[in-house]
Design an enzyme around this catalytic site. Sequence first.
Site, PDB file in Angstrom:
ATOM      1  N   ASN A 286      -2.939   8.121   0.203  1.00 48.74           N
ATOM      2  CA  ASN A 286      -2.482   7.063  -0.828  1.00 48.74           C
ATOM      3  C   ASN A 286      -2.968   7.336  -2.170  1.00 48.74           C
ATOM      4  O   ASN A 286      -4.024   6.855  -2.330  1.00 48.74           O
ATOM      5  CB  ASN A 286      -3.014   5.738  -0.174  1.00 48.74           C
ATOM      6  CG  ASN A 286      -2.569   4.644  -0.958  1.00 48.74           C
ATOM      7  OD1 ASN A 286      -1.653   4.825  -1.928  1.00 48.74           O
ATOM      8  ND2 ASN A 286      -2.924   3.681  -0.790  1.00 48.74           N
TER       9      ASN A 286
ATOM     10  N   LYS B 269      -2.202   5.872  -4.762  1.00 44.54           N
ATOM     11  CA  LYS B 269      -2.370   4.520  -5.636  1.00 44.54           C
ATOM     12  C   LYS B 269      -1.995   4.791  -6.951  1.00 44.54           C
ATOM     13  O   LYS B 269      -0.877   5.542  -7.303  1.00 44.54           O
ATOM     14  CB  LYS B 269      -3.795   3.952  -5.688  1.00 44.54           C
ATOM     15  CG  LYS B 269      -4.337   3.871  -4.290  1.00 44.54           C
ATOM     16  CD  LYS B 269      -5.544   3.137  -4.276  1.00 44.54           C
ATOM     17  CE  LYS B 269      -6.260   3.063  -2.806  1.00 44.54           C
ATOM     18  NZ  LYS B 269      -7.164   2.040  -2.601  1.00 44.54           N
TER      19      LYS B 269
ATOM     20  N   HIS C 278      -0.173  -2.902   2.020  1.00 42.13           N
ATOM     21  CA  HIS C 278      -1.324  -2.470   1.736  1.00 42.13           C
ATOM     22  C   HIS C 278      -2.184  -3.690   1.240  1.00 42.13           C
ATOM     23  O   HIS C 278      -1.622  -4.568   0.731  1.00 42.13           O
ATOM     24  CB  HIS C 278      -1.514  -1.529   0.922  1.00 42.13           C
ATOM     25  CG  HIS C 278      -2.808  -0.779   0.688  1.00 42.13           C
ATOM     26  ND1 HIS C 278      -3.624  -1.269  -0.318  1.00 42.13           N
ATOM     27  CD2 HIS C 278      -3.306   0.618   1.093  1.00 42.13           C
ATOM     28  CE1 HIS C 278      -4.799  -0.376  -0.181  1.00 42.13           C
ATOM     29  NE2 HIS C 278      -4.469   0.606   0.439  1.00 42.13           N
TER      30      HIS C 278
ATOM     31  N   GLU D 215      -4.006  -4.043  -1.255  1.00 38.80           N
ATOM     32  CA  GLU D 215      -4.177  -4.409  -2.488  1.00 38.80           C
ATOM     33  C   GLU D 215      -2.577  -4.982  -2.979  1.00 38.80           C
ATOM     34  O   GLU D 215      -2.864  -5.850  -3.845  1.00 38.80           O
ATOM     35  CB  GLU D 215      -4.087  -3.062  -3.105  1.00 38.80           C
ATOM     36  CG  GLU D 215      -5.717  -2.480  -3.256  1.00 38.80           C
ATOM     37  CD  GLU D 215      -5.741  -0.969  -3.319  1.00 38.80           C
ATOM     38  OE1 GLU D 215      -4.788  -0.328  -3.547  1.00 38.80           O
ATOM     39  OE2 GLU D 215      -6.967  -0.491  -2.919  1.00 38.80           O
TER      40      GLU D 215
ATOM     41  N   GLU E 164      -7.003  -1.166   8.218  1.00 36.61           N
ATOM     42  CA  GLU E 164      -7.862  -0.838   6.917  1.00 36.61           C
ATOM     43  C   GLU E 164      -8.682  -2.337   6.826  1.00 36.61           C
ATOM     44  O   GLU E 164      -8.190  -3.321   6.105  1.00 36.61           O
ATOM     45  CB  GLU E 164      -7.025  -0.557   5.757  1.00 36.61           C
ATOM     46  CG  GLU E 164      -6.349   0.533   5.950  1.00 36.61           C
ATOM     47  CD  GLU E 164      -5.666   1.100   4.791  1.00 36.61           C
ATOM     48  OE1 GLU E 164      -6.322   2.270   4.519  1.00 36.61           O
ATOM     49  OE2 GLU E 164      -5.086   0.402   3.739  1.00 36.61           O
TER      50      GLU E 164
ATOM     51  N   GLY F 161     -12.296   1.572  -0.743  1.00 35.24           N
ATOM     52  CA  GLY F 161     -12.658   2.111  -2.187  1.00 35.24           C
ATOM     53  C   GLY F 161     -14.309   1.455  -2.305  1.00 35.24           C
ATOM     54  O   GLY F 161     -14.610   1.498  -3.433  1.00 35.24           O
TER      55      GLY F 161
ATOM     56  N   SER G 260     -12.653   4.109   3.153  1.00 37.09           N
ATOM     57  CA  SER G 260     -13.791   5.120   2.604  1.00 37.09           C
ATOM     58  C   SER G 260     -13.550   6.227   3.747  1.00 37.09           C
ATOM     59  O   SER G 260     -14.956   6.705   4.018  1.00 37.09           O
ATOM     60  CB  SER G 260     -15.047   4.324   2.334  1.00 37.09           C
ATOM     61  OG  SER G 260     -14.811   3.434   1.466  1.00 37.09           O
TER      62      SER G 260
END
Length: 249
Positions: free
Chosen positions: A9, A11, A95, A97, A167, A173, A213
């Site tokens: 991904n 992003k 996702h 985010e 996730e 991240g 991560s």
Amino acid sequence: MRTPIIAGNWKMHKTTLEAKALAAGIVEKVKEAKEAQIVLCPPFTALGAVAEAIKGSNVELGAQNCHYEDKGAFTGEIAISFLSDAGCKYVIIGHSERRQYFNEDDALINKKMKKVLSSGLIPIFCIGETLLERQKKQTFDVLKRQVLHGLQEISLSDPLKLVVAYEPVWAIGTGVTATKEQAQEAHRYIRDLLAGLWGSQTAEQVRIQYGGSVKPDNIAELMAQDDIDGALVGGASLEIDSFARIIKF
Ligand code: PEP
């Protein structure tokens, strides 16, 4: 036996030229890789360039989001048919985010999931708890809500047409990865939820990726877990070497 699937991904990173070079570099490095199916999810503007760079290779294309309507007055949004047109086979849905910064809730994600599944694209359906939710011991409740609401009224005819990505938000991240035990426990729980929806025969065939991560030095122990069938990789997918090493876990 589930075939592992590893997706990058990217992003909001990489211009067209940068994306082309990254994709071409990955294609070259992983051309002999047989360990997993490989998917790249660049930004929309780079889909065409990446499609060109991966042509004829063992690497497939995915997008990071889509709208649930076919077309219309939805400024700034992207239709699923445009993604297919660009060569995408996969699309990331829900996702964290998008849930966190763009207010995507389970109801919206469910609309997108229904539309993607009926379109023939394969959704990479993302779920996971925040740090606070884990600390309050709400992980299973959150996963249950996200699975049952996100997949509401969906009957899955082909288990290979869905990929789930677990996730944990606290691992995305941050450099902090879930331990293999934490990840396996969550994956098993998710698979049991899927079995409740569609029966265990179907659930046993759905791929469940881990994301958060993932790096070359932790992929092997994650992949060794019974219910971990691949990875959704952010930061480490932005460099040829690290992503190639993850793919060759
Ligand atoms: C992600 O964006 O889905 C992700 C897991 O990011 P990272 O690998 O950087 O934690």
